[in-house]
Design an enzyme around this catalytic site. Structure first.
Site, PDB file in Angstrom:
ATOM      1  CD  GLU A 221       4.124 -21.477  27.878  1.00 43.24           C
ATOM      2  OE1 GLU A 221       3.751 -22.727  27.296  1.00 43.24           O
ATOM      3  OE2 GLU A 221       5.021 -21.009  28.556  1.00 43.24           O
ATOM      4  CD  GLU A 230       2.478 -30.543  23.267  1.00 44.85           C
ATOM      5  OE1 GLU A 230       3.597 -30.391  22.781  1.00 44.85           O
ATOM      6  OE2 GLU A 230       2.031 -31.260  24.093  1.00 44.85           O
ATOM      7  CG  ASN A 265       0.000 -30.533  35.367  1.00 45.99           C
ATOM      8  OD1 ASN A 265       0.097 -30.392  36.551  1.00 45.99           O
ATOM      9  ND2 ASN A 265       1.041 -30.590  34.443  1.00 45.99           N
TER      10      ASN A 265
END
Length: 365
Positions: A221, A230, A265
């Site tokens: 990841e 990211e 989340n």
């Protein structure tokens, strides 16, 4: 004449005539035994105790490095004295606990202490109707006889940066030779107390297999623990939820070892950890322990597009392939992206070899 007036009268008379009047005083209650000394490097979650300046203090929520008495996160439990050790189940200078077994469906109130089926002890940090102690540190925190958190009774590895984790720092560095300095080994070990079942369940082989599986997925990841966030942050990560996106429409992009994304989340992970991540998502990219905790939150509690958590997949023998499915199965599994799947599998095989354990079966999804 009342008792108090008689004492006042005699005291005044003594002052006039030079007599000493001995007035019986109530015996002070014995000072509470001091909990383990506060450590600025340790992580404390709600309900954990520590002693500082001859007082016991209880953490109201997650804290690290905030001095008792100087920060609102600590509640003063009063003066303490004697040897460190805490109360309730501690005998002499040892660490033998004696608390009732946890029972599903039983109503617990904040401060209740139970013995869980894994042999560890947990303290209720919020009232709850018998939730599983290993599910959330919002309702439960690991407890030792000294009252300082961590794990006991056969559970290892969750000691908040102390020894016991099945991956040594040298092995960690071997796995991630080019990692970003943000992803510290101490941050990882400090996060372990949030989910004490991680890499402590089953045989030594299973424990190491789970650690290798988690770290392999984390490596995939983050490009080998290189990326904290990211690269492309332009997407809309705000789903329509009652609580909205108070930190900004685009503030819930992927962060941390599992690249936590989306407002729902951040809300769920924050609620589980007792940290307001909905309003402060940046904590995941500025606090190494918080970042690792969000990764462990997903691993231990979320099934994602799969049917089981990554933790359950490894400890119940379903295999590494099911951990891929729980993290990104809807895109990668069933032929969706075999190259991505193989990268995860290759990393798992490499890390398992470093830890000296077989990989087990069912590697792919």
């Amino acid at each position: 004449m009342s008792k108090h007036r008689i004492i006042a009268f005699l005291t005044a008379l003594a002052a006039v005539v030079g007599l000493a009047i001995l007035i019986p005083m109530a015996s002070p209650a014995a000072a509470a035994t001091c909990a383990s000394p506060w450590n600025s490097a340790s992580v404390y979650t709600g309900g954990m105790a520590a002693s500082y300046n001859s007082h016991n203090w209880q953490a109201k929520w997650w804290t690290q490095g905030e001095t008792p008495g100087a920060a609102d996160v600590w509640a003063d439990e009063g003066a303490c004295g004697g040897s460190s050790g805490g109360s309730g189940g501690t005998t002499g200078g040892g660490s033998t606990c004696s608390y009732p077994a946890w029972a599903a469906g039983h109503n617990y109130v904040t401060g209740d202490i139970v013995k869980y089926t894994n042999g560890g002890y947990y303290i209720a940090t919020h009232d709850n109707p018998g939730y599983d102690p290993t599910i959330s540190t919002w309702f439960w925190s690991p407890y030792t006889c000294s009252g300082s958190g961590g794990t006991t009774g056969g559970t290892t590895g969750g000691g908040g940066g102390t020894g016991g984790f099945v991956v040594s720092e040298a092995q960690f560095n071997q796995m991630f030779p080019s990692r970003n300095s943000f992803y510290t080994y101490s941050g990882l070990t400090a996060a372990l107390s949030a989910y004490p079942a991680f890499a402590t369940t089953g045989s030594d082989t299973v424990k190491k297999q789970e650690a290798a599986a988690f770290l392999a997925n984390v490596s995939h990841e983050t490009g080998g623990l290189v990326y904290i966030t990211e690269i492309d942050k332009s997407g809309n990560y705000c789903a329509s939820e009652p609580y909205g996106c108070p930190a900004g429409t685009y503030s819930y992009y992927g962060r941390g070892p599992i690249q936590l994304s989306w407002n729902f989340n951040y809300k769920a992970a924050g609620d589980s950890l007792g940290i307001d991540l909905l309003d402060n998502p940046g904590l995941v990219e500025t606090d190494p322990a918080v970042a690792w905790k969000t990764g462990l939150w997903y691993w231990d509690t979320q099934t994602g597009p799969g049917t089981m958590t990554g933790h359950n997949a490894m400890v119940n023998g379903a295999g590494f392939g099911e951990t891929i499915r729980s993290i990104n199965g809807s895109i990668e599994c069933n032929g969706g992206n075999p190259a991505e799947v193989q990268d995860r599998v290759s990393k798992y095989q490499s890390y398992a070899a470093i830890l000296g354990v077989p990989t087990g079966s069912n590697l792919s999804c």
